[in-house]
Design a protein around this motif. Structure first.
Motif, PDB file in Angstrom:
ATOM      1  N   TRP A 245       0.781  -1.311  -0.062  1.00 30.20           N
ATOM      2  CA  TRP A 245       0.142   0.013   0.086  1.00 30.20           C
ATOM      3  C   TRP A 245       0.947   1.297   0.193  1.00 30.20           C
ATOM      4  O   TRP A 245       0.760   2.248  -0.777  1.00 30.20           O
ATOM      5  CB  TRP A 245      -0.872  -0.084   1.143  1.00 30.20           C
ATOM      6  CG  TRP A 245      -1.907   1.443   1.277  1.00 30.20           C
ATOM      7  CD1 TRP A 245      -1.482   2.524   2.270  1.00 30.20           C
ATOM      8  CD2 TRP A 245      -2.866   1.823   0.875  1.00 30.20           C
ATOM      9  NE1 TRP A 245      -2.095   3.170   2.154  1.00 30.20           N
ATOM     10  CE2 TRP A 245      -3.071   2.847   1.257  1.00 30.20           C
ATOM     11  CE3 TRP A 245      -3.580   1.221  -0.343  1.00 30.20           C
ATOM     12  CZ2 TRP A 245      -4.125   3.660   0.790  1.00 30.20           C
ATOM     13  CZ3 TRP A 245      -4.985   1.895  -0.829  1.00 30.20           C
ATOM     14  CH2 TRP A 245      -5.011   3.077  -0.273  1.00 30.20           C
ATOM     15  N   ALA A 246       1.824   1.217   0.969  1.00 32.51           N
ATOM     16  CA  ALA A 246       2.750   2.574   0.989  1.00 32.51           C
ATOM     17  C   ALA A 246       3.214   2.680  -0.303  1.00 32.51           C
ATOM     18  O   ALA A 246       3.610   3.851  -0.841  1.00 32.51           O
ATOM     19  CB  ALA A 246       3.706   2.327   2.075  1.00 32.51           C
ATOM     20  N   ALA A 247       4.080   1.659  -0.912  1.00 35.05           N
ATOM     21  CA  ALA A 247       4.597   1.840  -2.253  1.00 35.05           C
ATOM     22  C   ALA A 247       3.563   2.353  -3.432  1.00 35.05           C
ATOM     23  O   ALA A 247       4.164   3.278  -4.151  1.00 35.05           O
ATOM     24  CB  ALA A 247       5.261   0.557  -2.616  1.00 35.05           C
ATOM     25  N   ALA A 248       2.571   2.070  -3.333  1.00 36.13           N
ATOM     26  CA  ALA A 248       1.401   2.190  -4.302  1.00 36.13           C
ATOM     27  C   ALA A 248       1.222   3.821  -4.165  1.00 36.13           C
ATOM     28  O   ALA A 248       0.942   4.618  -5.044  1.00 36.13           O
ATOM     29  CB  ALA A 248       0.279   1.420  -4.201  1.00 36.13           C
ATOM     30  N   VAL A 249       0.915   4.251  -2.872  1.00 36.07           N
ATOM     31  CA  VAL A 249       0.743   5.501  -2.618  1.00 36.07           C
ATOM     32  C   VAL A 249       1.772   6.477  -3.001  1.00 36.07           C
ATOM     33  O   VAL A 249       1.738   7.535  -3.907  1.00 36.07           O
ATOM     34  CB  VAL A 249       0.321   5.791  -1.254  1.00 36.07           C
ATOM     35  CG1 VAL A 249       0.180   7.364  -0.920  1.00 36.07           C
ATOM     36  CG2 VAL A 249      -1.370   5.068  -0.822  1.00 36.07           C
ATOM     37  N   GLU A 250       3.261   6.163  -2.729  1.00 34.06           N
ATOM     38  CA  GLU A 250       4.281   7.177  -2.863  1.00 34.06           C
ATOM     39  C   GLU A 250       4.532   7.074  -4.342  1.00 34.06           C
ATOM     40  O   GLU A 250       5.105   7.961  -4.916  1.00 34.06           O
ATOM     41  CB  GLU A 250       5.390   6.184  -2.237  1.00 34.06           C
ATOM     42  CG  GLU A 250       6.741   6.918  -2.371  1.00 34.06           C
ATOM     43  CD  GLU A 250       7.869   6.350  -1.768  1.00 34.06           C
ATOM     44  OE1 GLU A 250       9.173   6.810  -2.020  1.00 34.06           O
ATOM     45  OE2 GLU A 250       7.676   5.250  -0.994  1.00 34.06           O
ATOM     46  N   ASN A 251       4.140   6.100  -5.046  1.00 34.42           N
ATOM     47  CA  ASN A 251       4.364   6.044  -6.683  1.00 34.42           C
ATOM     48  C   ASN A 251       3.275   6.547  -7.560  1.00 34.42           C
ATOM     49  O   ASN A 251       3.167   6.135  -8.502  1.00 34.42           O
ATOM     50  CB  ASN A 251       4.795   4.534  -6.999  1.00 34.42           C
ATOM     51  CG  ASN A 251       6.294   4.270  -6.556  1.00 34.42           C
ATOM     52  OD1 ASN A 251       7.241   4.991  -6.942  1.00 34.42           O
ATOM     53  ND2 ASN A 251       6.245   3.311  -5.798  1.00 34.42           N
ATOM     54  N   ALA A 252       2.258   7.117  -6.624  1.00 31.91           N
ATOM     55  CA  ALA A 252       1.017   7.595  -7.326  1.00 31.91           C
ATOM     56  C   ALA A 252       0.304   6.736  -8.075  1.00 31.91           C
ATOM     57  O   ALA A 252      -0.361   7.035  -9.252  1.00 31.91           O
ATOM     58  CB  ALA A 252       1.290   8.775  -8.239  1.00 31.91           C
ATOM     59  N   LEU A 253       0.219   5.329  -7.743  1.00 28.29           N
ATOM     60  CA  LEU A 253      -0.512   4.471  -8.407  1.00 28.29           C
ATOM     61  C   LEU A 253      -1.856   4.243  -7.677  1.00 28.29           C
ATOM     62  O   LEU A 253      -2.742   3.798  -8.372  1.00 28.29           O
ATOM     63  CB  LEU A 253       0.159   3.063  -8.298  1.00 28.29           C
ATOM     64  CG  LEU A 253       1.421   2.741  -8.926  1.00 28.29           C
ATOM     65  CD1 LEU A 253       2.190   1.428  -8.424  1.00 28.29           C
ATOM     66  CD2 LEU A 253       1.374   2.859 -10.485  1.00 28.29           C
TER      67      LEU A 253
END
Length: 271
Positions: A245-253
């Protein structure tokens, strides 16, 4: 005291549409596997699934696609036995992880590329043939009695998710069937709404699904205060633990607005 949030009623999937989607998705999967097997050494490529290489991934997919004919050949389960539906099936998947790993390792040992591709094609053909069985027929799956209609939805889930795993590992694009992508997106969105019932967060996965979830103040009109939005493949990866989740938010996915629009506590769903 506010009333307890209601769990949404289970979605009913049209068996005819699911069979059509399965046919389309399996055509795409077969094309991708054949392309992979034509590349020297491609089956030894690592995947995002722990210690699995592409070889274990494809033989596992072959095995899960091939189960229905065998189940249909077994005696019908006790009519009084409690059935497993789609809502109860998904949380059970994680309990079979060790058995699945052992099975994949055994089936993959020494498997040659052309044999791997041919076995997958045969399993796909047999599944499509078996899918014409009366959708109300009850079989005994790994986790208990299920209708053929529900079991076919689970095969569609396996096909879409593992086709995406194959693409991630090899770079070979998979032309997902649109109906297949829609059905799996809705299945996993509904699973989120069932796991975290409520109406404080609206999750949008255009163009296929919108659900409300998470206990708290319920939105009734205007712009919801807590909104999560993403695309279907990103949602499927989040729901199945392929993407953090955090990576998806950080990468604007993922777009997440509002103080409650953090789904990290609810994801992944298949555990």
């Amino acid at each position: 005291m506010s009333p307890a949030p209601r769990t949404p009623r289970p979605r009913v999937f049209d068996p005819v549409k699911i069979r059509t989607a399965l046919e389309g998705e399996l055509r795409a999967v077969r094309a991708a596997v054949e392309a992979v097997c034509d590349e020297p050494g491609a089956l030894d490529t690592p995947t995002r699934l722990g210690d699995w290489t592409v070889r274990e991934l494809v033989v596992h997919l072959t095995a899960v696609l091939g189960r229905l004919p065998g189940y249909l050949a077994e005696p019908a389960p006790d009519p009084a036995a409690e059935r497993v539906d789609l809502r109860s099936y998904l949380p059970l998947l994680g309990t079979a992880a060790a058995a699945v790993d052992e099975e994949a390792a055994g089936l993959a040992a020494g498997a040659e590329p052309r044999a791997v591709a041919e076995r997958l094609g045969t399993a796909a053909d047999r599944l499509i043939e078996a899918s014409t069985t009366d959708s109300g027929t009850v079989i005994t799956s790994r986790f208990g009695p299920m209708t053929v209609a529900d079991f076919l939805v689970t095969r569609l889930l396996e096909a879409v998710v593992h086709a995406d795993d194959l693409a991630a590992a090899t770079g070979v694009a998979v032309a997902h069937d649109r109906q297949a992508l829609a059905a799996v997106t809705r299945l996993l969105a509904d699973a989120l709404a069932a796991r975290a019932p409520g109406g404080s967060v609206e999750v949008r996965i255009p163009p296929f699904a919108v659900v409300q979830c998470v206990a708290g103040p319920r939105h009734t009109r205007g712009t919801p205060p807590n909104v999560v939005e993403t695309d279907p493949l990103t949602w499927i990866r989040l729901a199945t633990g392929r993407l953090d989740w955090a990576a998806a938010v950080e990468n604007a996915l993922v777009s997440a607005s509002g103080e409650r629009a953090d789904l990290s506590a609810q994801l992944p769903l298949l555990s």
